[in-house]
Write a protein that holds these residues in place. Sequence first.
Motif, PDB file in Angstrom:
ATOM      1  N   TRP A 112       1.665  -4.044  -9.662  1.00  0.00           N
ATOM      2  CA  TRP A 112       2.533  -3.667  -8.362  1.00  0.00           C
ATOM      3  C   TRP A 112       1.616  -2.417  -7.463  1.00  0.00           C
ATOM      4  CZ3 TRP A 112       3.442  -7.053  -4.000  1.00  0.00           C
ATOM      5  CH2 TRP A 112       4.890  -8.198  -5.389  1.00  0.00           C
ATOM      6  N   ASP A 113       1.402  -1.334  -8.611  1.00  0.00           N
ATOM      7  CA  ASP A 113       0.641  -0.194  -8.496  1.00  0.00           C
ATOM      8  C   ASP A 113      -0.936  -0.245  -8.211  1.00  0.00           C
ATOM      9  OD1 ASP A 113       3.138   1.425  -8.935  1.00  0.00           O
ATOM     10  OD2 ASP A 113       2.063   1.811 -10.853  1.00  0.00           O
ATOM     11  N   GLN A 114      -1.087  -1.713  -8.649  1.00  0.00           N
ATOM     12  CA  GLN A 114      -3.078  -2.006  -8.002  1.00  0.00           C
ATOM     13  C   GLN A 114      -2.939  -2.514  -6.704  1.00  0.00           C
ATOM     14  OE1 GLN A 114      -1.636  -2.364 -10.963  1.00  0.00           O
ATOM     15  NE2 GLN A 114      -3.369  -2.083 -12.819  1.00  0.00           N
ATOM     16  N   PHE A 115      -1.675  -3.042  -6.813  1.00  0.00           N
ATOM     17  CA  PHE A 115      -1.621  -4.325  -4.982  1.00  0.00           C
ATOM     18  C   PHE A 115      -1.334  -3.484  -3.937  1.00  0.00           C
ATOM     19  CE2 PHE A 115       0.748  -5.671  -1.751  1.00  0.00           C
ATOM     20  CZ  PHE A 115       0.051  -6.959  -1.335  1.00  0.00           C
ATOM     21  N   LEU A 116      -0.054  -2.542  -3.858  1.00  0.00           N
ATOM     22  CA  LEU A 116      -0.241  -1.129  -3.249  1.00  0.00           C
ATOM     23  C   LEU A 116      -1.340  -0.274  -3.530  1.00  0.00           C
ATOM     24  CD1 LEU A 116       3.790  -0.229  -4.140  1.00  0.00           C
ATOM     25  CD2 LEU A 116       2.750  -1.930  -2.324  1.00  0.00           C
ATOM     26  N   LEU A 117      -1.605  -0.202  -3.686  1.00  0.00           N
ATOM     27  CA  LEU A 117      -3.085   1.331  -3.667  1.00  0.00           C
ATOM     28  C   LEU A 117      -4.264   0.275  -2.813  1.00  0.00           C
ATOM     29  CD1 LEU A 117      -3.584   3.936  -4.403  1.00  0.00           C
ATOM     30  CD2 LEU A 117      -4.874   2.921  -6.024  1.00  0.00           C
ATOM     31  N   LEU A 118      -4.393  -0.966  -3.253  1.00  0.00           N
ATOM     32  CA  LEU A 118      -5.883  -1.637  -2.218  1.00  0.00           C
ATOM     33  C   LEU A 118      -5.363  -2.539  -1.321  1.00  0.00           C
ATOM     34  CD1 LEU A 118      -7.022  -3.808  -5.618  1.00  0.00           C
ATOM     35  CD2 LEU A 118      -8.042  -1.398  -4.370  1.00  0.00           C
ATOM     36  N   GLY A 119      -4.023  -2.567  -0.992  1.00  0.00           N
ATOM     37  CA  GLY A 119      -3.040  -3.371  -0.278  1.00  0.00           C
ATOM     38  C   GLY A 119      -4.139  -2.724   1.466  1.00  0.00           C
ATOM     39  N   PRO A 120      -3.616  -1.152   1.595  1.00  0.00           N
ATOM     40  CA  PRO A 120      -3.999  -1.022   2.700  1.00  0.00           C
ATOM     41  C   PRO A 120      -5.808  -1.057   3.264  1.00  0.00           C
ATOM     42  CG  PRO A 120      -2.157   0.260   1.433  1.00  0.00           C
ATOM     43  CD  PRO A 120      -2.618  -0.822   0.340  1.00  0.00           C
ATOM     44  N   PHE A 121      -6.341  -0.556   1.907  1.00  0.00           N
ATOM     45  CA  PHE A 121      -8.271  -0.723   2.176  1.00  0.00           C
ATOM     46  C   PHE A 121      -8.073  -2.547   2.571  1.00  0.00           C
ATOM     47  CE2 PHE A 121      -8.096   2.067  -0.981  1.00  0.00           C
ATOM     48  CZ  PHE A 121      -8.778   2.896  -0.553  1.00  0.00           C
ATOM     49  N   VAL A 122      -7.505  -3.211   2.224  1.00  0.00           N
ATOM     50  CA  VAL A 122      -7.751  -4.730   3.016  1.00  0.00           C
ATOM     51  C   VAL A 122      -7.077  -4.814   4.620  1.00  0.00           C
ATOM     52  CG1 VAL A 122      -7.266  -7.309   2.475  1.00  0.00           C
ATOM     53  CG2 VAL A 122      -7.600  -5.245   0.243  1.00  0.00           C
ATOM     54  N   GLY A 123      -6.230  -4.068   4.797  1.00  0.00           N
ATOM     55  CA  GLY A 123      -5.267  -4.483   5.451  1.00  0.00           C
ATOM     56  C   GLY A 123      -6.104  -3.550   7.661  1.00  0.00           C
ATOM     57  N   ILE A 124      -6.880  -2.324   6.721  1.00  0.00           N
ATOM     58  CA  ILE A 124      -7.329  -2.123   7.450  1.00  0.00           C
ATOM     59  C   ILE A 124      -8.500  -2.256   7.913  1.00  0.00           C
ATOM     60  CG2 ILE A 124      -8.871   0.413   7.923  1.00  0.00           C
ATOM     61  CD1 ILE A 124      -6.416   2.340   5.959  1.00  0.00           C
ATOM     62  N   GLY A 125      -9.350  -3.352   6.818  1.00  0.00           N
ATOM     63  CA  GLY A 125     -10.558  -2.861   6.979  1.00  0.00           C
ATOM     64  C   GLY A 125     -10.139  -4.956   8.239  1.00  0.00           C
ATOM     65  N   LEU A 126      -9.524  -5.747   7.555  1.00  0.00           N
ATOM     66  CA  LEU A 126      -8.922  -6.516   8.723  1.00  0.00           C
ATOM     67  C   LEU A 126      -8.465  -5.945  10.221  1.00  0.00           C
ATOM     68  CD1 LEU A 126      -6.931  -8.753   6.592  1.00  0.00           C
ATOM     69  CD2 LEU A 126      -8.704  -9.316   7.524  1.00  0.00           C
TER      70      LEU A 126
END
Lengths: 371, 285
Positions: free
Chosen positions: A228-242
């Motif tokens: 989960w730690d990594q997911f929560l860190l990377l998720g926002p990058f993808v969200g912002i990109g989208l």
Amino acid sequence: MTTQLPLPRQLPRLAGRRLFAAPGLRSVVLLYGTGALLLVLAIAGATAVGSASISFGDTLRILIDSLPLIEVDQTWTNAEATILREIRLPRVVSAALVGAALSASGVLFQGVFRNPLVDPFIIGASSGAAFAAVIGFLIAPQAGFIIYGFSWVPALAFVGSLVTVLLVYFLARADGRVAVTTLLLAGVAVGAFLTAAMSFLMLTQSDSQFRLGAIFSWLLGGVGTVGWDQFLLLGPFVGIGLLVARALAQPLNAMSLGEEHAHALGVSVERTKLVLIAASSLMTAAAVAAAGLVAFVGLVTPHAVRLVIGPDHRRLLWAATLYGAIFVVLADLAARTILTPTEIPLGVITGIVGGPFFLLLLRRARGHYVF
Amino acid sequence: MSSSALTTATNARSDTPALSLSDIRFRYGRAALLEGLSLHVSAGEIVGLLGRNGSGKTTALRLVTGTLQPASGVVQVAGRERRAWRRRALARELALVPQELQVAFDFTVEELVRLGRAPHVGWLRGHTTADLDAARTAMRAVAIDDLATRRYRDLSGGEKQRVALAIALAQEPSLLLLDEPTHNLDLAQQALFFQTLERLTHERRLGVLAVIHDVNLAALWCDRLLMLADGRILADGTPEQVLTPDNLRRCYGVEARLLPHPDNGRPQVFLSQGTHSHGQHSPAR
């Protein structure tokens, strides 16, 4: 200029019509609704499968119980809940994130380059990530160092991927403009250089010290180590990109007519290109950090979805994101179940499924493939 | 909404030309391509830009759209300097019809025409009803409304070129720039294209600047002709005033005779056989 050859009035049509030709409300609801439903089913199904046998019913009940504000009578052990919530679910959700990120950035790259052969790794994201990852394996053979929940390898891959794309972009820049052909060529050149440098680094190491197997398995991709730690860190990058991509979907549509015409339609071409490349590279880097180099997802998903719903990037972006996520969730499921207990690298599955599927698309189009 | 705003703007400044270029200089590498080019286009007229290959006709169009920047001189669109326009506002004022659309991806006709609404549509807001209406009106204006759901690549050359015109019309501009719009079309399609263009120009009081290679076609359909040679305007006037044996010799280096068109008296050019005046010039194609 030469005169055009006379064309038959009616060219042979592409086999297979668009399923969602009209952008009406019903077809949009159908498209996204079906996609969302399939994604939820795929995630639930993939979460239910694993080495510890937990029934599908219990899996569903645990998942629903995990949602806020909903309580379900406990019919499962706490250990089962922990396995689902802390091991399987983060992995499955991360697979969805990787698929979404790669497909969305495939859409953006193909749009910016107006080229069907382009994937998110085209301008150096993969070679930069691979080079940096090998350095990561070198300086931390035991992978003991942790930065923000990441070991050296994914952290360096993320940085290497972004830095390489930026480098390629600015190498290709002349007089304030970046010609896409120059960008492609610069990407190929930098990629060749980094790949050679990486091979050199690997050769200079003695095998005992150097985990060649680990490197190769990383290069082929996989979401095995994500929590989960990594997911929560990377998720926002993808969200912002989208979100950035969606905001620029309209100008990207105009760029389908070429940069000069897009300019005449009021699009600020160079800025749009830079922002879109930045957004898609951010998403690609996030995917690389989570799963290494997963082949073919970013190339095939946009094509397949475009054939069904057409090339309007406003819908294509969301649809490719959804279906890319489904694709990788299922591919990861296959990767960890086909040869249990051995895990097949994710990139092997996406390549084995994606390659023939892509060829099928090409064959169906019978040489009239318009992407 | 924007069409009415456009009408008032045109009426209020009916004296200001839709487009004016004054004393434009532009270098391509070391060679001076345009040396003091001046021209203007008024609302409601089709102006044909003639000249040899490489004389700078397309460059002139690009200086107007802003793809290229002049070394010196002033480009004004609707009385306002080009550089003072915001990009999207300019795209609502002037539209480009290229020689051939470069369509990547498998768009339908209607999807393409809606791209013409790009300068009107907000970033996150989708097309409004007004946008969809404008796109439909543009398709009707060039008689491609029955092709709306067809794929662009399945169209004939003439239909494709009318799609390009419809995209430009969907921008609801007051000025149209055309770069050899009928270059790839057969005789019937050429005539149809220019008939449509002429009707729209007069109905909507558009200013039209069209680069045209075929001097006879230009003489038939343009209200005014400009002859570009040696980086500036050699002749400017009605087809009768511009298409003279002397001007044709100076511009293209050909000996030519002129006869009035039997229907409307517009001058038509006939090359004299084997009598090129200057050895270094090649005849017009």
